[in-house]
Design a protein around this motif. Structure first.
Motif, PDB file in Angstrom:
ATOM      1  N   MET A 174     -47.534  59.055 -17.312  1.00  0.00           N
ATOM      2  CA  MET A 174     -46.878  58.459 -17.997  1.00  0.00           C
ATOM      3  C   MET A 174     -46.476  57.924 -19.632  1.00  0.00           C
ATOM      4  SD  MET A 174     -46.538  55.481 -14.886  1.00  0.00           S
ATOM      5  CE  MET A 174     -46.277  53.794 -15.098  1.00  0.00           C
ATOM      6  N   ARG A 175     -47.887  57.791 -19.358  1.00  0.00           N
ATOM      7  CA  ARG A 175     -48.670  56.045 -21.007  1.00  0.00           C
ATOM      8  C   ARG A 175     -47.960  57.905 -22.074  1.00  0.00           C
ATOM      9  NH1 ARG A 175     -48.505  51.686 -22.044  1.00  0.00           N
ATOM     10  NH2 ARG A 175     -50.213  50.601 -21.231  1.00  0.00           N
ATOM     11  N   ILE A 176     -48.230  59.014 -22.079  1.00  0.00           N
ATOM     12  CA  ILE A 176     -47.355  60.140 -22.841  1.00  0.00           C
ATOM     13  C   ILE A 176     -46.108  60.477 -22.541  1.00  0.00           C
ATOM     14  CG2 ILE A 176     -47.921  62.492 -23.051  1.00  0.00           C
ATOM     15  CD1 ILE A 176     -50.695  62.565 -21.152  1.00  0.00           C
ATOM     16  N   LEU A 214     -44.030  60.443 -25.930  1.00  0.00           N
ATOM     17  CA  LEU A 214     -42.588  61.092 -26.159  1.00  0.00           C
ATOM     18  C   LEU A 214     -41.289  60.581 -25.797  1.00  0.00           C
ATOM     19  CD1 LEU A 214     -43.246  64.406 -23.569  1.00  0.00           C
ATOM     20  CD2 LEU A 214     -43.592  64.517 -26.471  1.00  0.00           C
ATOM     21  N   ILE A 215     -41.050  59.973 -25.301  1.00  0.00           N
ATOM     22  CA  ILE A 215     -39.950  59.084 -25.313  1.00  0.00           C
ATOM     23  C   ILE A 215     -40.054  58.079 -26.187  1.00  0.00           C
ATOM     24  CG2 ILE A 215     -38.631  57.326 -24.181  1.00  0.00           C
ATOM     25  CD1 ILE A 215     -39.141  58.943 -21.129  1.00  0.00           C
ATOM     26  N   VAL A 249     -37.597  60.255 -30.400  1.00  0.00           N
ATOM     27  CA  VAL A 249     -36.699  61.934 -30.487  1.00  0.00           C
ATOM     28  C   VAL A 249     -35.842  61.628 -29.872  1.00  0.00           C
ATOM     29  CG1 VAL A 249     -36.085  63.803 -29.381  1.00  0.00           C
ATOM     30  CG2 VAL A 249     -38.387  63.215 -30.310  1.00  0.00           C
ATOM     31  N   VAL A 250     -34.507  60.355 -30.156  1.00  0.00           N
ATOM     32  CA  VAL A 250     -33.709  60.182 -29.239  1.00  0.00           C
ATOM     33  C   VAL A 250     -33.525  59.915 -27.862  1.00  0.00           C
ATOM     34  CG1 VAL A 250     -31.344  58.849 -29.877  1.00  0.00           C
ATOM     35  CG2 VAL A 250     -33.003  58.347 -31.206  1.00  0.00           C
ATOM     36  N   TRP A 251     -32.944  61.643 -28.093  1.00  0.00           N
ATOM     37  CA  TRP A 251     -31.890  62.888 -26.685  1.00  0.00           C
ATOM     38  C   TRP A 251     -32.422  62.206 -25.711  1.00  0.00           C
ATOM     39  CZ3 TRP A 251     -34.380  66.910 -24.556  1.00  0.00           C
ATOM     40  CH2 TRP A 251     -34.708  67.382 -25.955  1.00  0.00           C
ATOM     41  N   LEU A 252     -33.822  62.181 -25.623  1.00  0.00           N
ATOM     42  CA  LEU A 252     -34.971  62.587 -24.631  1.00  0.00           C
ATOM     43  C   LEU A 252     -34.837  61.104 -24.407  1.00  0.00           C
ATOM     44  CD1 LEU A 252     -38.353  63.496 -25.933  1.00  0.00           C
ATOM     45  CD2 LEU A 252     -37.433  64.171 -23.434  1.00  0.00           C
ATOM     46  N   GLU A 253     -35.095  59.622 -25.044  1.00  0.00           N
ATOM     47  CA  GLU A 253     -34.963  58.568 -24.321  1.00  0.00           C
ATOM     48  C   GLU A 253     -32.941  58.618 -23.373  1.00  0.00           C
ATOM     49  OE1 GLU A 253     -34.795  53.693 -25.669  1.00  0.00           O
ATOM     50  OE2 GLU A 253     -35.299  55.543 -26.810  1.00  0.00           O
TER      51      GLU A 253
END
Length: 248
Positions: free
Chosen positions: A16-18, A22-23, A27-31
């Motif tokens: 989850m931490r990884i 990433l989120i 990287v806005v689109w990931l979020e």
């Protein structure tokens, strides 16, 4: 048993931490994508659960909605949210187990007249008059799933929505609260059937498959659901310690 759970929890937290890293790495689109997935999963599954005429299917879609609710923790990404994820999942697991075991005990060989499916809402009509204990048990699990205090999932919902607010996700917190309110509608619908409707003639469903082991599972799930408020606080400390220690 106990010791094997611990590495699993730790491994899951690290994963989850990884994911969170990433989120929140900018990287806005990931979020945005995760936000959309969380909201759509939660809401669509909920709306789908409302239109079901079969209790088992209703519970299945509602489980998907609960999963979406819990995934919000990854988006929020705080220690409190991650703790909330495990707390919620633990409380959800035994409540859901209780509810599905009740259904398993009531499955039938053949359907009664006027019954659309094995676990139709109609089947539970008037259950408070025909089988009081079973009706009370089923209501207990429905109250918990609906987040009615002081039953199990109320504490999970409170903690998760609190984590969203303190993590700065106010709109998400509102959507989560709204979805909990929608869900309460279809869980309580089953209770209304059991209380208000006239029983179907020849409905002896609950006596079919109630073995000792199934009754034991239901009893334990019920106790856990009722007395969860006693364990919530130590559970939060226990999980919180893990989440914190396997963090950055």
């Amino acid at each position: 048993g106990y010791m094997s759970i611990v590495p699993n929890i730790a491994g899951f937290v690290v994963a989850m931490r990884i994911f969170e890293f990433l989120i929140h790495s900018g990287v806005v689109w990931l979020e945005v994508i995760l936000y959309a997935i969380v909201v759509i999963t939660m809401t669509a599954a909920n709306i789908w659960a409302i239109v079901q005429t079969d209790v088992k299917r209703m519970l299945a879609y509602s489980s998907v909605s609960h999963a979406g609710f819990v995934m919000a923790a990854i988006l929020i990404g705080t220690t409190q949210a991650n703790t909330g994820l495990f707390l919620y999942w633990a409380l959800f697991s035994f409540t859901n187990l209780g509810a599905f075991t009740m259904l398993w005990m009531s499955r039938q060989k053949e359907l009664l007249p006027g019954q659309s499916s094995d676990h139709s809402f109609e089947k539970f009509s008037g259950l408070f008059r025909t089988a009081l204990l079973q009706a009370v048990m089923m209501s207990l699990f429905m109250f918990s799933l609906a987040g009615v205090p002081p039953f199990a999932l109320f504490w999970g919902k409170l903690y998760m929505i609190g984590a969203a607010v303190s993590g700065g996700f106010t709109v998400l917190a509102l959507i989560m609260a709204l979805n909990s309110a929608i869900a309460a509608f279809y869980y309580l619908k089953l209770i209304v059937y059991m209380l208000m409707r006239e029983p179907i003639q020849g409905n002896q469903t609950y006596l079919d498959n109630a073995s000792i082991s199934l009754k034991t599972i239901v009893g334990m799930a019920a106790l856990a659901t009722i007395f969860s408020f006693i364990v919530v606080s130590p559970l939060i400390e226990f999980i919180g310690g893990f989440v914190y220690n396997s963090g950055y």
